[in-house]
Design a protein around this motif. Structure first.
Motif, mmCIF file in Angstrom:
data_model
loop_
_atom_site.group_PDB
_atom_site.id
_atom_site.type_symbol
_atom_site.label_atom_id
_atom_site.label_comp_id
_atom_site.label_asym_id
_atom_site.label_seq_id
_atom_site.Cartn_x
_atom_site.Cartn_y
_atom_site.Cartn_z
ATOM 1 N N LYS A 25 0.847 -1.252 -0.022
ATOM 2 C CA LYS A 25 0.090 -0.011 -0.170
ATOM 3 C C LYS A 25 0.937 1.319 -0.135
ATOM 4 N N THR A 26 0.473 2.269 -0.904
ATOM 5 C CA THR A 26 1.199 3.335 -0.799
ATOM 6 C C THR A 26 0.614 4.371 0.686
ATOM 7 N N GLU A 27 1.389 5.238 0.869
ATOM 8 C CA GLU A 27 1.063 6.088 1.957
ATOM 9 C C GLU A 27 -0.433 6.540 2.081
ATOM 10 N N ALA A 28 -0.728 7.195 0.718
ATOM 11 C CA ALA A 28 -2.053 7.469 0.535
ATOM 12 C C ALA A 28 -3.068 6.702 0.637
ATOM 13 N N GLU A 29 -3.078 5.335 0.238
ATOM 14 C CA GLU A 29 -3.725 4.245 0.367
ATOM 15 C C GLU A 29 -4.052 3.994 1.941
ATOM 16 N N ALA A 30 -2.944 3.889 2.236
ATOM 17 C CA ALA A 30 -2.966 3.701 4.137
ATOM 18 C C ALA A 30 -3.773 4.703 4.643
ATOM 19 N N THR A 31 -3.368 6.086 4.301
ATOM 20 C CA THR A 31 -4.243 7.107 5.084
ATOM 21 C C THR A 31 -5.871 7.202 4.959
ATOM 22 N N ILE A 32 -5.958 6.795 3.580
ATOM 23 C CA ILE A 32 -7.622 6.700 3.393
ATOM 24 C C ILE A 32 -8.219 5.687 3.910
ATOM 25 N N GLU A 33 -7.534 4.637 4.240
ATOM 26 C CA GLU A 33 -8.047 3.460 4.830
ATOM 27 C C GLU A 33 -8.125 3.668 6.258
ATOM 28 N N GLU A 34 -7.403 4.312 6.970
ATOM 29 C CA GLU A 34 -7.243 4.663 8.215
ATOM 30 C C GLU A 34 -8.386 5.772 8.546
ATOM 31 N N MET A 35 -8.441 6.727 7.710
ATOM 32 C CA MET A 35 -9.627 7.709 7.928
ATOM 33 C C MET A 35 -11.048 7.140 7.769
ATOM 34 N N GLN A 36 -11.306 6.080 6.874
ATOM 35 C CA GLN A 36 -12.420 5.587 6.603
ATOM 36 C C GLN A 36 -12.809 4.771 7.756
ATOM 37 N N GLU A 37 -11.779 4.068 8.520
ATOM 38 C CA GLU A 37 -12.123 3.306 9.669
ATOM 39 C C GLU A 37 -12.557 4.113 10.754
ATOM 40 N N GLU A 38 -12.120 5.458 10.846
ATOM 41 C CA GLU A 38 -12.252 6.625 11.851
ATOM 42 C C GLU A 38 -13.699 6.918 11.393
ATOM 43 N N GLY A 39 -14.448 6.672 10.274
ATOM 44 C CA GLY A 39 -15.861 7.101 10.074
ATOM 45 C C GLY A 39 -15.653 8.621 9.332
ATOM 46 N N ALA A 40 -14.688 8.931 8.486
ATOM 47 C CA ALA A 40 -14.551 10.179 7.829
ATOM 48 C C ALA A 40 -15.446 10.633 6.821
ATOM 49 N N THR A 41 -15.811 11.688 6.607
ATOM 50 C CA THR A 41 -16.554 11.857 5.491
ATOM 51 C C THR A 41 -15.481 12.313 4.286
ATOM 52 N N MET A 42 -15.814 11.746 2.902
ATOM 53 C CA MET A 42 -14.848 11.974 2.007
ATOM 54 C C MET A 42 -15.370 12.341 0.759
#
Length: 81
Positions: A25-42
């Motif tokens: 995973k790239t850093e961006a993909e890891a960040t997106i996944e982490e934020m989705q787990e926290e329930g972020a709006t995208m």
């Protein structure tokens, strides 16, 4: 003896080929996944070859900009302590 050595080498080569093909995973993909787990709006905006992604939670905002193969990540955290 010869067959077991050849078989062992074949199994070793096969195992190495599977482990080296693993997706990283790239850093961006890891960040997106982490934020989705926290329930972020995208919000995602695509303009030609430029992609902008904005994600927000109650106390964190992340902006990702991908353009010409370059990725920039900007994180802002609300620390109201």
């Amino acid at each position: 003896m010869k067959k077991s050595v050849i078989l062992g080498m074949f199994i070793l080569a096969f195992a190495i080929s599977f482990t080296s093909c693993r997706e990283k995973k790239t850093e961006a993909e890891a960040t997106i996944e982490e934020m989705q787990e926290e329930g972020a709006t995208m919000k995602k905006k695509v303009d030609g070859d430029e992609v902008k992604i904005k994600m927000e939670t109650e106390n964190k905002e992340v902006k990702i900009k991908q353009e010409d193969g370059e990725t920039k990540i900007k994180e802002e955290t609300d620390d109201n302590s």
